[in-house]
Design an enzyme around this catalytic site. Sequence first.
Site, PDB file in Angstrom:
ATOM      1  N   HIS A   1       0.805  -1.230   0.000  1.00 31.51           N
ATOM      2  CA  HIS A   1       0.000   0.000   0.000  1.00 31.51           C
ATOM      3  C   HIS A   1       0.833   1.273   0.000  1.00 31.51           C
ATOM      4  O   HIS A   1       0.280   2.371  -0.002  1.00 31.51           O
ATOM      5  CB  HIS A   1      -0.926   0.020   1.220  1.00 31.51           C
ATOM      6  CG  HIS A   1      -1.833  -1.170   1.311  1.00 31.51           C
ATOM      7  ND1 HIS A   1      -1.516  -2.303   2.026  1.00 31.51           N
ATOM      8  CD2 HIS A   1      -3.037  -1.409   0.734  1.00 31.51           C
ATOM      9  CE1 HIS A   1      -2.494  -3.184   1.913  1.00 31.51           C
ATOM     10  NE2 HIS A   1      -3.424  -2.675   1.134  1.00 31.51           N
TER      11      HIS A   1
ATOM     12  N   HIS B   1       0.566  -1.282  11.426  1.00 31.16           N
ATOM     13  CA  HIS B   1       0.502  -1.009   9.986  1.00 31.16           C
ATOM     14  C   HIS B   1      -0.577   0.021   9.693  1.00 31.16           C
ATOM     15  O   HIS B   1      -1.760  -0.237   9.929  1.00 31.16           O
ATOM     16  CB  HIS B   1       0.191  -2.301   9.214  1.00 31.16           C
ATOM     17  CG  HIS B   1       1.323  -3.278   9.219  1.00 31.16           C
ATOM     18  ND1 HIS B   1       2.039  -3.592   8.092  1.00 31.16           N
ATOM     19  CD2 HIS B   1       1.887  -3.984  10.234  1.00 31.16           C
ATOM     20  CE1 HIS B   1       2.984  -4.463   8.405  1.00 31.16           C
ATOM     21  NE2 HIS B   1       2.912  -4.725   9.695  1.00 31.16           N
TER      22      HIS B   1
END
Length: 185
Positions: free
Chosen positions: A79, A145
Amino acid sequence: MVDRGKIEEAVRLLLEGIGEDADREGLRDTPERVSRMYEEIFGGMETSAKEHLSKTFTAENNEMIVEKDILFHSTCEHHIMPFYGKVHIAYIPDGKVVGISKLARTVEVFARRLQIQEKMTAQIADSIMENLNPRGVMVMVQAEHMCMTMRGIKKPGSRTVTVVARGEFETNSELKNLFFNMVNS
Ligand code: ZN
């Protein structure tokens, strides 16, 4: 080498892609700023752990050495979002040790790249095995995260834990438990 021109072009497109006006005042310098930041946070690609782990000292004894709570920031390759937390490293020397700061430098080499946590954990352990030839290495990474906590899949503060054992740590559960006790104390 980081190609800053390409990054700037891409960030501009990204801004347009989300419907922004890339020329408005607040965003005008953003592509340039991001490219400069990327140069730093992905700087690990141009370094190797060997630079930090090749200067060794003779071990006075071969007792386990634990360096815990090494803070790190990395970037998730799925990402391009930050993940960050702590690394704990233990190794049992076989005649060779390194200065404590070198373990933190080694973490930085692998953190400053696009990463996945499991891979980073293994890379840290393997680079210590390769360069110090210890009897064993154990590495634990605890990280939050942003790609998960920002999207509400996981609550902020929840952590992902990865552990890698090499050498004697792989087979000796007593050693493993000693490591876990030291990390948690
Ligand atoms: Zn991610």
